[in-house]
Design a protein around this motif. Structure first.
Motif, short mmCIF file in Angstrom:
data_model
loop_
_atom_site.label_atom_id
_atom_site.label_comp_id
_atom_site.label_asym_id
_atom_site.label_seq_id
_atom_site.Cartn_x
_atom_site.Cartn_y
_atom_site.Cartn_z
N ASP A 85 0.81 -1.22 0.00
CA ASP A 85 0.00 0.00 0.00
C ASP A 85 0.84 1.27 0.00
O ASP A 85 0.32 2.38 0.11
CB ASP A 85 -0.97 0.01 1.19
N GLY A 86 2.17 1.13 -0.10
CA GLY A 86 3.04 2.29 -0.31
C GLY A 86 3.47 3.04 0.94
O GLY A 86 4.15 4.07 0.84
N ARG A 87 3.16 2.53 2.11
CA ARG A 87 3.43 3.30 3.34
C ARG A 87 4.92 3.50 3.60
O ARG A 87 5.33 4.56 4.07
CB ARG A 87 2.75 2.62 4.52
N ILE A 88 5.73 2.48 3.29
CA ILE A 88 7.18 2.63 3.48
C ILE A 88 7.73 3.69 2.54
O ILE A 88 8.52 4.56 2.94
CB ILE A 88 7.90 1.28 3.23
N VAL A 89 7.32 3.64 1.29
CA VAL A 89 7.79 4.60 0.29
C VAL A 89 7.39 6.02 0.67
O VAL A 89 8.19 6.96 0.58
CB VAL A 89 7.22 4.24 -1.10
N LEU A 90 6.16 6.20 1.11
CA LEU A 90 5.67 7.52 1.48
C LEU A 90 6.40 8.05 2.73
O LEU A 90 6.75 9.23 2.80
CB LEU A 90 4.16 7.48 1.72
N TRP A 110 -2.28 1.65 -7.74
CA TRP A 110 -3.25 2.73 -7.92
C TRP A 110 -3.51 3.44 -6.60
O TRP A 110 -3.49 4.68 -6.52
CB TRP A 110 -4.54 2.14 -8.49
N TYR A 111 -3.73 2.67 -5.55
CA TYR A 111 -3.99 3.23 -4.23
C TYR A 111 -2.79 4.05 -3.74
O TYR A 111 -2.94 5.17 -3.21
CB TYR A 111 -4.29 2.11 -3.23
N SER A 112 -1.58 3.52 -3.92
CA SER A 112 -0.37 4.20 -3.48
C SER A 112 -0.19 5.53 -4.20
O SER A 112 0.21 6.54 -3.59
CB SER A 112 0.86 3.31 -3.72
N ARG A 113 -0.47 5.56 -5.49
CA ARG A 113 -0.34 6.81 -6.25
C ARG A 113 -1.34 7.86 -5.76
O ARG A 113 -1.00 9.05 -5.69
CB ARG A 113 -0.57 6.52 -7.73
N ILE A 114 -2.54 7.42 -5.42
CA ILE A 114 -3.53 8.36 -4.89
C ILE A 114 -3.07 8.93 -3.55
O ILE A 114 -3.18 10.13 -3.30
CB ILE A 114 -4.90 7.65 -4.74
N MET A 115 -2.54 8.06 -2.69
CA MET A 115 -2.06 8.53 -1.40
C MET A 115 -0.90 9.52 -1.57
O MET A 115 -0.81 10.53 -0.86
CB MET A 115 -1.62 7.35 -0.54
N ALA A 116 -0.01 9.23 -2.51
CA ALA A 116 1.11 10.14 -2.78
C ALA A 116 0.61 11.49 -3.25
O ALA A 116 1.11 12.55 -2.83
CB ALA A 116 2.05 9.53 -3.82
#
Length: 204
Positions: A85-90, A110-116
């Protein structure tokens, strides 16, 4: 045939047609729901059908804190292999790293890009749908991996051939089989192992 019988047969016929239309509608709606569920579920189920199963398991808040400790004071860019879900990257992007997440599940990308985008980190944190075994990690200074035990040996071989001498690798949940960790942070499922790829002992 009298009028009563004719009206009765007509009502039965109209009722049958209505039920038939309703049945078709229900079949159509059910089919659409099944197709939708299949489209959503397939990316989550497929990893279990591969030779090495890499399921999506969200990182805990403590795991993220431990990873951030592991890269504290480091510079350069970072890649999270199997970014979920991209939490580490963010989190890394918020700490000043140019960060990349690689994930095979399109919904999670898709979800990770939205969060970013929501966090105004789109320039600092980027996400790609890609098979980790087909990508090249040589350009990255910091590598984070949430793997499973079955893949760590093959991943160790891959990284040994690609990483440059000053890379740092942070393994979460499972350590590499032959590399010697320079430090270990946390315990249980939140444990992270830190490897500095700066000596020839890591090269195969």
């Amino acid at each position: 045939m009298n009028r009563v019988n004719m009206d009765s047969e007509q009502n039965i016929s109209e009722d049958a047609r209505s039920k038939g239309k309703l049945g078709l509608i229900l079949v159509g709606v059910s089919g659409a729901l099944v197709a939708g569920l299949y489209a959503i579920a397939t990316p989550f189920v497929l990893p279990a059908l591969r030779k090495v199963c890499l399921p999506y398991v969200p990182a805990t808040t403590k795991q993220i804190e431990n990873v951030m400790k592991a890269i504290r004071g480091r510079k350069g860019n970072l890649i999270d292999i199997g970014s979920g879900d991209g939490r580490i990257v963010l989190a890394a992007a918020q700490n000043g790293f140019k960060s990349v997440g690689v994930e095979l599940n399109p919904w999670l990308v898709w979800y990770s890009r939205i969060m970013a985008r929501n966090l105004k980190l789109s320039k600092q944190a980027q996400f790609y749908r890609q098979d980790l075994w087909k990508m090249n990690t040589s350009e990255f200074d910091n590598v984070v991996i949430f793997g499973v035990s079955q893949m760590m040996s093959d991943l160790e071989d891959k990284l040994s051939k690609e990483l440059h001498p000053h890379s740092r690798i942070v393994a979460c949940r499972f350590p590499f089989p032959t590399w010697n960790a320079v430090d270990i942070i946390g315990e249980g499922v939140d444990t992270v192992w830190i490897y500095d790829y700066k000596c020839d002992q890591h090269r195969k």
